[in-house]
Structures are given as structure tokens and as C-alpha cells.
Design a protein around this motif. Sequence first.
Motif, PDB file in Angstrom:
ATOM      1  N   TYR A  40     -35.364  21.131  47.661  1.00  0.00           N
ATOM      2  CA  TYR A  40     -36.569  20.291  47.703  1.00  0.00           C
ATOM      3  C   TYR A  40     -37.571  20.894  48.675  1.00  0.00           C
ATOM      4  O   TYR A  40     -37.215  21.608  49.605  1.00  0.00           O
ATOM      5  N   GLU A  44     -41.988  14.372  50.237  1.00  0.00           N
ATOM      6  CA  GLU A  44     -41.995  13.591  48.991  1.00  0.00           C
ATOM      7  C   GLU A  44     -40.804  13.956  48.102  1.00  0.00           C
ATOM      8  O   GLU A  44     -40.096  13.075  47.603  1.00  0.00           O
ATOM      9  N   GLU A  45     -40.556  15.252  47.950  1.00  0.00           N
ATOM     10  CA  GLU A  45     -39.400  15.683  47.138  1.00  0.00           C
ATOM     11  C   GLU A  45     -38.084  15.280  47.804  1.00  0.00           C
ATOM     12  O   GLU A  45     -37.128  14.900  47.127  1.00  0.00           O
TER      13      GLU A  45
END
Length: 295
Positions: A40, A44-45
Motif C-alpha cells: 500500500y 488512504e490505501e
Amino acid sequence: MNTKQLDRIHTGKGFIAALDQSGGSTPKALLQYGIKEDRYKGDEEMYAMVHGMRTRIIQSPAFNSEHILGAILFENTMDRFIDGQLTADYLWEQKGIVPFLKIDQGLAAQKDGVQLMKPIPGLDDLLKRAVQRNIFGTKMRSVIHEANPEGIRQVVEQQFAVARQIAGYGLVPIIEPEVDILSPDKAESEQLLKRELAAHLSALEDGVKVMLKLSLPTEDNLYSELAADPHVVRIVALSGGYTQAEANEKLARQHGLIASFSRALSQGLSDQQSDEEFNSTLAASTLAIYEASIT
């Protein structure tokens, strides 16, 4: 306050699942689950990944109201959806599990043998949103490292001051003054903590309800008298770094104390597992923690 939820937490058989690692502890929680940081990019991820992990736990048939009374979320999870429902609504309406929210912003630097909570800017706004999101209660954590009477007094004083603010919104605060399990004077810290908690409980206004989340005590059943206080809905125990087996063994000796485990609950779960493996691992964990909680 939802009286059905209050009754369930006060008298129900089971435990509270802590699904509230956030901020700095999220990469560690993902790593434990088998998701490395190269999978990631950015917050946010990362939060989407962790919500995927929590959704998988919550949607598992092993995550059920037969064994689990409540679940503690963090703000990011509260604002996300499972099957088109806000997480708290999904928990209560689909699973019969009472939703809580972690509200603290982490720990201040150690002073007087303790770590107080950092200030919580925008707390009133967060509590208003929690009410709108059908959250039942909150959780906030401080840490006690040494048997320092002044430090322990400050920890409990801060916790109860914020608890009154939370109770003003009709929410039930979980007060969590964790005693570090590696502390050389853990038993002494717990005696000091018990005295401070008793004094602050006796000063609470009529009708104010709180919960206590405490480290598994060195002296068995140390907190039994506090559980009988009319202000106390329930006392729950944190695993505090013990393995699941160690935490369950210690918890089983504490009558009336139920689990609120985080790492000990998710131990053995992995992103790489098939649903069958994942669900059977989680089922074994929830059953073992449940059995230790109902002694």
C-alpha cells in the motif's frame, strides 16, 4: 443511550473485541495479518487495507453475538461501510454486537512514571458524530509504568474528567488506565490505581455510567469490589502483550472480569488464509476467549 445495548453489556455473557489499532499501530497490525508495507502507498490505501481486514473479521460467521458482546472501532472504521451500512449499524443490526469508538489521540511522553493521554482536539465534534453514527460508548487509554502515586492520580483524574464530557452526550466511556505488564512494581501500581478509581467512582454524579478496561491484575480478583459500584457497567481486561493462551489463563482466574482483547484476538489470522482457515482460526480464538471471560 440504547437501553437494550446497555443491558447486553452489563449482563451479557461474552467479551468485547478490540478492533481499534490506529495511526502508528496500523502498519504493525497489518504486518501481523501478513500485509507488508510494499502493498500500500499512503494513509488512504493503508486504511482501506485495514478496513478490509476488519470487514473480514466482522463478517466472519465466527464473529457472532453468541460469544461477542461489543466491538471497539476507531474513527476511520466508524466512517466506513460494510455491505452498504455504516460499520456501527452493521455490527448491531446484522450481528447483535454493540459498537464502541476509540477516541484518544495517543499517549504523551512519560512523566512521573506514567503516560497521560495527549489532548483530544475537536472531541465534542467527534462525540456528536459518534452519537449520529449510533455508537454506544467510547474508549481512551493511558499507561502506568511505575508505582508513582502522583502520576497514577493524574492518570485517573484525566480519565474521569474526559469521561464526564463523554457521558454528557449519552455515551458510555471505557476508562483504560493500562498498567504495563512488564513494570517491575506492577502489583503496587495496581493497588494505587484501585484506590484512585474507587475515590473517583464515589465522586461521580448519579446516573453516570462508565466501564473500566484494566490490565490483568497480579493479585487475582483485585477489582471485584469496583465491579459492584453502581456507576460501573462492566470491567473488561486488556491482553497487554500477553499471548492469547497466557491472557486467557490469567483471565479465567478473575471472576466477573471479561476480555477486551486486540492482539490476542487477531493472533493467527492472516491475509493469505482461505476463508475456511480464517474462520476456523477466528472461531477457535473467540471460543477460547469467551470461555475465559465467563468464569
